[in-house]
Write a protein that holds these residues in place. Structure first.
Motif: not given
Lengths: 449, 449
Positions: B32-35, B37-38, B49-52, B90-92
């Protein structure tokens, strides 16, 4: 003359006994007095006979049939002698008389149509020496005689008749209203009937009227310190509701003076049709608890009935029944009538325990019900443990028919009668009470002012 | 090792995600993070982008399917840009995702079986600069990371699972319970699961725990001042009942440690037979008010349902109905379930006026009803004017079917649905709800702890 005065004068024509009536009462009293004095001659002490009450103070109302005669006996007699002599003289005056009991026994008889009480009391020089309430009574006419003003008798008659018309005349323990002496004191204090009524319209309890400085404090809504006894509140028997009723009627009179204010309205007896339509039309629940009335005077009976009524209503409310109104009345039988919003409830009642954080009590509550099969819960609501447990009595009828009624605060004379048996009569079946209580039921079906 | 510790260790074996589970979640997050950031590379600013949430703090429970990913956007973006970019990214990431609305819109999607929220927030240096509650969230893992002790993750997992077992896990507005971050703070404060539970068993509200001095006062039963925001009570959502429930379960655990304390008990759905026997056996009155549930998230729906429930129960109580218990639940339809002692009352209600002596108000009351044909009275009771007037609604059903329900405090989204129509379902007819609410009804028929 104002409209109010005109109306009062008009009413007075009906309220004052005429010459013939006065003479007749005087003759009746003198005959009683003479017979009593004759009998008292047999004793080796000086004794007097005196007229007390409204007849003595010339404030009696046309049609009143009561004569109170006091035997003034020497203060050195001991209680036993005093009572024996009192009864003996009373029975000599009225060989067919009935013995009644108040603070001490006395004799009731009938003379020329008048209901006569022959009451012994100690003959004292000063009201401060009184040994019983009765001993104070002979001082009342003296005080009123000393303080009366021109026209006082008429003013007192107006107030008495006004209270009677409002249903609050009488210091007996059924009425809890305004006695004759109290009415006279109010007229002396304010100066007349109209003045009393004008004051009463603005009364805010506690109302205190001191003919002398009170020697103790009273909780009663109306306090009138007796001019002949600083410890006594002449109005101690006046209930909150009687006081409110007088206030109400005073305002009505000020707004609209009418001779009807002095009339006694005889209630129209309740018919079977009226009762049925009341029960059906309101869809409430009416239950009458009926038992034999004990053979005691009204002043003993009514306080006991009221005590039982209060205890019953409180217990029903505690059980979740919503009592709209209740009444007591008695003839041969006594009746406690309760009208409730609903007569039957569900089989469960919510029972709230302590807040969960109140550790010890909360634990105790939880443990008590934790494994109980017949409750729902414990669960938590508003921070408390709660259970729903079976209701002991799901209907008022069931409660009244159970032994639980003996846990109510019953008057002592009632308890015995209730133990002998009673009926619980519900809704339409109340028509069976009409033979005995058609008039009394009117006060329940048509409560008013 | 004590019995309590042994039991906790045993439970932990089931509660901690294993290596495979951890790796799987990490991989899902990284994808998810990679998509994200891209996609963010298209913008001319730096973003992270961070995990919480519990995944970031290593306190998630075996079986948890939630991943929260935050997009840290520059603070100079205005609200409109910020929201547009948040949604676009988010939608990307999730072309099939759903847009949800909290403080601002965000996208929900599914990644390898995990429910993922992709939430934009402002990237700030310090929690004191926060513009919305969401912006504070990224600071929580930092604080916990800094303060955690050896074995912290297991202790936090134990407390979360314990709260879940007690039915009070979650800071959502349906549960009003203990959220994950709150559980972690309690473990940090007291030093471990057992220590939290020992403290909780003795809690007396208001309980205050200050990680820093509070910058404002709170009325809530539990106050835990957020270490990253002195103005915020992390426990503000915890209700009185959730707090009491945790206190209760803490005492139960101390008395009798059992791994079942960490289990989630799935309620047995209510059967037709059980429902019928409940209704008949209790002889209470059960009414369900059923309408289409509005299309809003639970955090919006439940506060509105509860508000309506409170308003309805208060109104019924005001009308003299005795409500034993009520519940709300929603699926496609929303249901307010009310259980009352009695569902039908008499046709009259007692209406008390002012004390007679309060002249002006009392006069007004008396005049209003004096000549009224449809009331009984005015009469005097306890010194007040009283009348008995026709009841507007003699049954709960009649009330619910009337327009009077629109005078209740209805949640705004509910009002529209209720206006479109609703059903009132009573007693045995409730069986028609079993298709949709057999599980939810269990909480009403078997309330417990």
């Amino acid at each position: 003359m104002t409209e109010h005065r005109e109306t009062a004068e008009e009413a007075l024509e009906e309220l004052s006994p005429d010459e013939g009536e006065r003479r007749r009462m005087q003759e009746a009293y003198e005959s009683i007095r003479d017979r009593a004095l004759e009998d008292l001659e047999e004793y080796d002490f000086e004794a007097q006979v005196t007229l007390v009450g409204s007849a003595a103070r010339d404030t009696w109302l046309e049609g009143d049939r009561d004569i109170d005669v006091f035997l003034l006996l020497p203060p050195y007699l001991d209680r036993k002698e005093f009572q024996e002599i009192g009864l003996e003289v009373g029975q000599a005056v009225f060989p067919d008389g009935r013995v009644e009991y108040a603070e001490h026994p006395y004799v009731q008889g009938v003379e020329d149509g008048y209901d006569v009480d022959v009451v012994p009391c100690y003959s004292l020089d000063d009201a401060s020496e009184v040994q019983s309430a009765v001993d104070r009574t002979p001082f009342h006419p003296e005080y009123v005689e000393r303080e009366r003003f021109e026209g006082f008798s008429d003013e007192a008659r107006l107030l008495k008749a006004f209270c009677r018309g409002a249903g609050v005349y009488g210091s007996d323990l059924r009425t809890h209203g305004f006695g004759g002496y109290l009415c006279e004191l109010l007229v002396l204090h304010y100066g007349g009937f109209q003045e009393v009524v004008e004051a009463a319209a603005d009364w805010t309890p506690q109302v205190v009227i001191e003919f002398q400085t009170a020697e103790r404090s009273h909780d009663d809504p109306l306090v009138v310190v007796d001019p002949v006894d600083a410890e006594r509140n002449v109005a101690s028997v006046v209930s909150e509701d009687s006081l409110a009723t007088l206030i109400h009627h005073s305002r009505q009179w000020l707004e609209n003076p009418a001779t009807e204010a002095f009339d006694v309205e005889e209630p129209i007896p309740v018919s079977e049709e009226e009762l049925r339509s009341y029960v059906e039309g309101r869809d409430t629940y009416l239950a009458a608890w009926v038992f034999q009335a004990p053979d005691v005077v009204e002043d003993q009976l009514y306080p006991q009935l009221r005590k039982t009524e209060t205890s019953l209503v409180e217990e029903l409310e505690r059980q979740g029944f919503d009592v709209i109104r209740s009444h007591v009345f008695a003839d041969d039988r006594a009746t406690l009538l309760v009208e409730a919003n609903v007569g039957r409830q569900s089989k469960v009642e919510r029972h709230e325990g302590p807040p969960v954080y109140v550790e010890e009590h909360a634990d105790e509550f939880y443990r008590k019900y934790e494994d109980s099969d017949d409750v729902v819960g414990p669960y938590i609501d508003d921070g408390r443990y709660v259970v729903e447990r079976p209701r002991r009595y799901t209907s008022i009828e069931e409660f009244l028919e159970s032994d639980a009624v003996f846990d109510l605060a019953l008057g002592q004379n009632l308890e015995r009668e209730i133990e002998r048996g009673y009926d619980v009569i519900v809704d339409e079946e109340l028509t069976s009470l009409l033979d005995e209580f058609a008039v009394e039921l009117a006060s329940h079906l048509r409560p008013g002012l």
